[in-house]
Design a protein around this motif. Structure first.
Motif, short mmCIF file in Angstrom:
data_model
loop_
_atom_site.label_atom_id
_atom_site.label_comp_id
_atom_site.label_asym_id
_atom_site.label_seq_id
_atom_site.Cartn_x
_atom_site.Cartn_y
_atom_site.Cartn_z
N ALA B 265 0.86 -1.20 0.00
CA ALA B 265 0.00 0.00 0.00
C ALA B 265 0.89 1.24 0.00
O ALA B 265 1.82 1.33 0.80
N HIS B 266 0.59 2.17 -0.93
CA HIS B 266 1.38 3.41 -0.99
C HIS B 266 0.67 4.56 -0.31
O HIS B 266 1.30 5.46 0.20
N PHE B 267 -0.65 4.55 -0.35
CA PHE B 267 -1.38 5.49 0.50
C PHE B 267 -2.77 4.93 0.77
O PHE B 267 -3.28 4.09 0.05
N HIS B 268 -3.37 5.41 1.87
CA HIS B 268 -4.72 5.03 2.27
C HIS B 268 -5.33 6.28 2.89
O HIS B 268 -4.83 6.77 3.88
N GLN B 269 -6.36 6.79 2.27
CA GLN B 269 -7.07 8.03 2.61
C GLN B 269 -6.46 9.24 1.92
O GLN B 269 -5.24 9.44 1.95
N VAL B 270 -7.34 10.01 1.33
CA VAL B 270 -6.96 11.23 0.62
C VAL B 270 -7.88 12.34 1.12
O VAL B 270 -9.07 12.11 1.37
N ARG B 271 -7.35 13.53 1.24
CA ARG B 271 -8.13 14.66 1.74
C ARG B 271 -9.05 15.17 0.64
O ARG B 271 -8.73 16.10 -0.10
N MET B 272 -10.20 14.51 0.50
CA MET B 272 -11.16 14.88 -0.55
C MET B 272 -12.54 14.39 -0.13
O MET B 272 -12.67 13.53 0.74
N LYS B 273 -13.59 14.96 -0.80
CA LYS B 273 -14.96 14.59 -0.48
C LYS B 273 -15.78 14.61 -1.75
O LYS B 273 -15.84 15.65 -2.39
N PRO B 274 -16.35 13.52 -2.22
CA PRO B 274 -16.24 12.19 -1.62
C PRO B 274 -14.92 11.53 -2.01
O PRO B 274 -14.16 12.11 -2.76
N GLY B 275 -14.67 10.33 -1.49
CA GLY B 275 -13.51 9.57 -1.93
C GLY B 275 -12.42 9.42 -0.89
O GLY B 275 -11.40 8.78 -1.15
N LYS B 276 -12.65 9.94 0.32
CA LYS B 276 -11.61 9.92 1.35
C LYS B 276 -10.99 8.55 1.61
O LYS B 276 -9.77 8.45 1.79
N PRO B 277 -11.75 7.43 1.62
CA PRO B 277 -11.13 6.14 2.01
C PRO B 277 -10.17 5.54 0.98
O PRO B 277 -9.61 4.48 1.23
N LEU B 278 -9.97 6.17 -0.18
CA LEU B 278 -9.19 5.58 -1.27
C LEU B 278 -7.86 4.98 -0.81
O LEU B 278 -7.09 5.60 -0.09
N LEU B 279 -7.62 3.74 -1.27
CA LEU B 279 -6.36 3.05 -1.02
C LEU B 279 -5.68 2.80 -2.36
O LEU B 279 -6.34 2.45 -3.34
N PRO B 292 -13.86 3.52 -2.55
CA PRO B 292 -14.97 3.51 -1.59
C PRO B 292 -16.16 2.75 -2.15
O PRO B 292 -16.35 2.68 -3.37
N GLY B 293 -17.00 2.21 -1.26
CA GLY B 293 -18.16 1.43 -1.69
C GLY B 293 -19.30 2.28 -2.23
O GLY B 293 -20.10 1.81 -3.04
N ASN B 294 -19.39 3.54 -1.82
CA ASN B 294 -20.42 4.42 -2.37
C ASN B 294 -20.10 4.67 -3.84
O ASN B 294 -19.01 5.11 -4.19
N PRO B 295 -21.06 4.37 -4.74
CA PRO B 295 -20.76 4.46 -6.17
C PRO B 295 -20.34 5.85 -6.63
O PRO B 295 -19.51 5.99 -7.52
N VAL B 296 -20.92 6.90 -6.04
CA VAL B 296 -20.52 8.25 -6.43
C VAL B 296 -19.05 8.48 -6.04
O VAL B 296 -18.26 9.02 -6.82
N SER B 297 -18.69 8.02 -4.85
CA SER B 297 -17.30 8.17 -4.40
C SER B 297 -16.36 7.36 -5.30
O SER B 297 -15.28 7.81 -5.66
N ALA B 298 -16.80 6.14 -5.65
CA ALA B 298 -15.97 5.29 -6.51
C ALA B 298 -15.76 5.96 -7.86
O ALA B 298 -14.65 5.95 -8.41
N LEU B 299 -16.83 6.55 -8.41
CA LEU B 299 -16.71 7.20 -9.72
C LEU B 299 -15.77 8.40 -9.65
O LEU B 299 -14.93 8.61 -10.54
N VAL B 300 -15.89 9.21 -8.60
CA VAL B 300 -15.00 10.38 -8.47
C VAL B 300 -13.55 9.92 -8.38
O VAL B 300 -12.66 10.47 -9.03
N CYS B 301 -13.27 8.88 -7.59
CA CYS B 301 -11.90 8.37 -7.48
C CYS B 301 -11.42 7.82 -8.82
O CYS B 301 -10.25 7.97 -9.17
N PHE B 302 -12.32 7.15 -9.57
CA PHE B 302 -11.92 6.65 -10.89
C PHE B 302 -11.47 7.81 -11.76
O PHE B 302 -10.40 7.76 -12.39
N GLU B 303 -12.26 8.87 -11.81
CA GLU B 303 -11.93 9.98 -12.72
C GLU B 303 -10.66 10.72 -12.29
O GLU B 303 -9.88 11.14 -13.13
#
Lengths: 400, 400
Positions: B265-279, B292-303
């Motif tokens: 793991a290189h990082f876990h958690q990012v200072r953002m909303k939504p998407g904070k739990p990203l690993l 993150p399991g919330n689909p909106v958060s997952a989509l934001v992290c994808f982009e």
């Protein structure tokens, strides 16, 4: 000669959306158009749900004494007890709110003491409760007919239980290049010969537009060869793109052969540069475009007329082309007797984008077109446009 | 907590372009990146060529008397005679200029008289002659490594004889959804259950980004189930996307299982909303995103993170995300403790585009995300942004 706007109107009037069909909901649907209203099959959330780890309470209760914890409710568990005055339930994010309770107090705002808990901040009614149906109600349209299928829209459709959807049938697009001088990419051109770039380029454009594009090869400049290649293409496709053979020269036999094959020509020649020789016809529901043989001209005609037709047939409410006004990143000098389209590229500016001409004012070759994501649309006449002047721009390439 | 820019830099530092491979040049290459410099295999045009129907003449000749027409040269025919003083050749568009001649006089500027012709307007040297090699010279790079393969670029490549090209290998992307509460699209959710939207949505996003995206199904919230699904996904893909199980709750087992499977793991958690739990982690060259399991958060992290990684691995010089400043079409009120991303849509303005927020200020659900083509990127803190204020915008969805 027909103006561009009138030619586009003529094309779009004859491009009809294809009939809907039920298809598996797959990644390949991205960019397509939903052909039915899809409704929610249940409320979401299906119950009043806690948005936090904490305690489910009655907001009308008195919080000067400790509450009795009567039950623990993790996510996925159905509460068994109703909450009475002086009572509460330990609850976790995503768990159903028990009967009687109407608010959640976050764990951070409580002090636990065995099977009792002290509430340190009185909650508003509804605090940290996500109401049943707040996201969607049973029977409500959640994705409407005409919606473009983004990955997020696919997520919503799956969420309401759709493994199959009605979408507009895929289009079959046949591409025919014409010319005695053409050879394939793997062949060495002899004197006077050139390679067939239009076939692969137009097929790539058709596929990029979300259709089944198929390169039908090369027809020679004889009535027999043209009939032999174009005839089956007309039989097997919803749209046929023919490159070359539509100018006024003595070897330009395409208009005559199309007429022999039962194609009704609706217009031939448009007041534009490049792209003037464009021919448009139909046979039944099949659309036929006779595109100029110059690949730059063929590409411009594809973006201005063919892509909008394909989008309308695929069910898009807004077929395009997408037009926007953008400031020039560099001056442009134009002198022409027809509205002119020149390759350009968007670049970020302090706010929004500017548009940079790519051709330096010479007649563009296909290399100049390769990096373009836009066309400057300049009116007929002689004019100089200074850097910073807003000009009309047509966006090209994939749009959704 | 890691800032978004630092997290992106960490991801991109570990996303390496895949090795080039020789592939047939096909419509499926559109949007890919060329991995070699492609050169012209011959001059284009291959000879000095006439741009008009008319007469090939010597511009140094005297035009006060009629010239003798010594030959007729249609396109595709090789001239046999050299043009001497007082001579010319009848020539057609596309035909080679004969030796001795250095200019073409358009037919309109001549008066024919049997085998002689009167030139009514003396030509400049080189008039209406398209010089050999003016478009491209043998050995010249015509499409450079790193070029994005547009349909026009495909046309150029075919034109120089390329039926196959070196491009970066396609990426295999495996998608795993995690959670005891998940059921498939065709199943009816029981109490506390929801349908798996992340699997199909993330697979669609991966395919839209030009990869071979594959939905590897659902893993349950046990170490055994997670290992059984994630293990093979790691073995068979260049990038693995795991949705859910990365928060701090007691059922969030993904970080531990990834460690057991050899993922650093290189990082876990990012200072953002939504998407904070990203690993974010890696195993060898394989990238792993715990979304993150919330689909909106997952989509934001994808982009913000996954799409740029996929683009860099596919050879794009500019991996993105594409960011631009655009004026707001409506006021936005924001109050948060982390940089926040909200769904939005571009709309044409008098010049360029404005950006319209789609969520009305509530926490967005996936329906609100479905029509979005952009995310407002708002800084942490309390602020009101009036309509017309330029704000930072991240463009989402397909980009080339």
């Amino acid at each position: 000669m027909l103006e561009v706007a009138d030619a586009l109107a003529e094309v779009l009037a004859r491009a009809r959306p294809r009939s809907p069909q039920l298809m598996p909901l797959e990644p390949g649907n991205v960019g397509g158009v939903l052909a039915e209203d899809v409704t929610a099959d249940r409320d979401a959330p299906p119950f009043d749900k806690s948005l936090r780890d904490g305690y489910a309470v009655r907001s009308t209760d008195r919080f000067d004494a400790e509450l009795c914890v009567v039950e623990e409710i993790p996510a996925g568990v159905v509460p068994r007890k109703a909450i009475g005055p002086g009572e509460c339930a330990r609850i976790y994010t995503g768990a159903p709110i028990p009967a009687g309770a109407d608010a959640v107090v976050m764990q951070e705002d409580t002090t636990a003491a065995g099977d009792r808990v002290r509430i340190n901040a009185a909650p508003r009614p509804g605090a940290w409760v996500f109401r049943r149906g707040a996201e969607m109600r049973t029977g409500e349209v959640v994705v409407a007919a005409g919606t473009i299928l983004t990955p997020a829209a696919i997520g919503v459709l799956v969420g309401v239980g759709r493994a199959r959807i009605e979408t507009h049938r895929f289009l079959d697009v046949g591409v025919v290049a014409t010319g005695d001088e053409l050879v394939g990419a793997s062949e060495a051109p002899g004197p006077g010969q050139i390679r067939n770039t239009n076939g692969p380029m137009l097929t790539a454009l058709a596929c990029q537009a979300g259709t089944h594009g198929c390169d039908n090869g090369i027809a020679r400049d004889t009535r027999e060869s043209l009939r032999a290649v174009i005839g089956p293409a007309l039989d097997n496709n919803n749209v046929v793109l023919i490159a070359g053979g539509v100018s006024a020269g003595k070897f330009d036999l395409v208009p005559g052969v199309l007429a022999e094959l039962g194609v009704t020509a609706h217009f031939h020649q448009v007041r534009m540069k490049p792209g003037k020789p464009l021919l448009f016809g139909t046979r039944g529901d099949t659309l036929v475009f006779g595109l100029p043989g110059n690949p730059v001209s063929a590409l411009v005609c594809f973006e201005l007329f063919v892509r909008p037709a394909l989008r309308k047939m695929a069910g898009h409410a807004d077929p395009g082309p997408r037009v926007v006004n953008l400031p020039l990143a560099a001056a442009v000098v134009e002198s022409n007797d027809r509205p002119t389209y020149r390759p350009a590229k968007l670049e970020p500016a302090a706010v929004g984008w500017a548009v940079r001409p790519l051709d330096g004012g010479t007649a563009p070759d296909l290399r100049g077109m390769a990096p373009a994501d836009a066309l400057l649309a300049l009116p007929a006449g002689d004019a100089r446009y200074d850097a910073g002047t807003p000009v009309r721009v047509v966006l090209i390439g994939k749009q959704d």
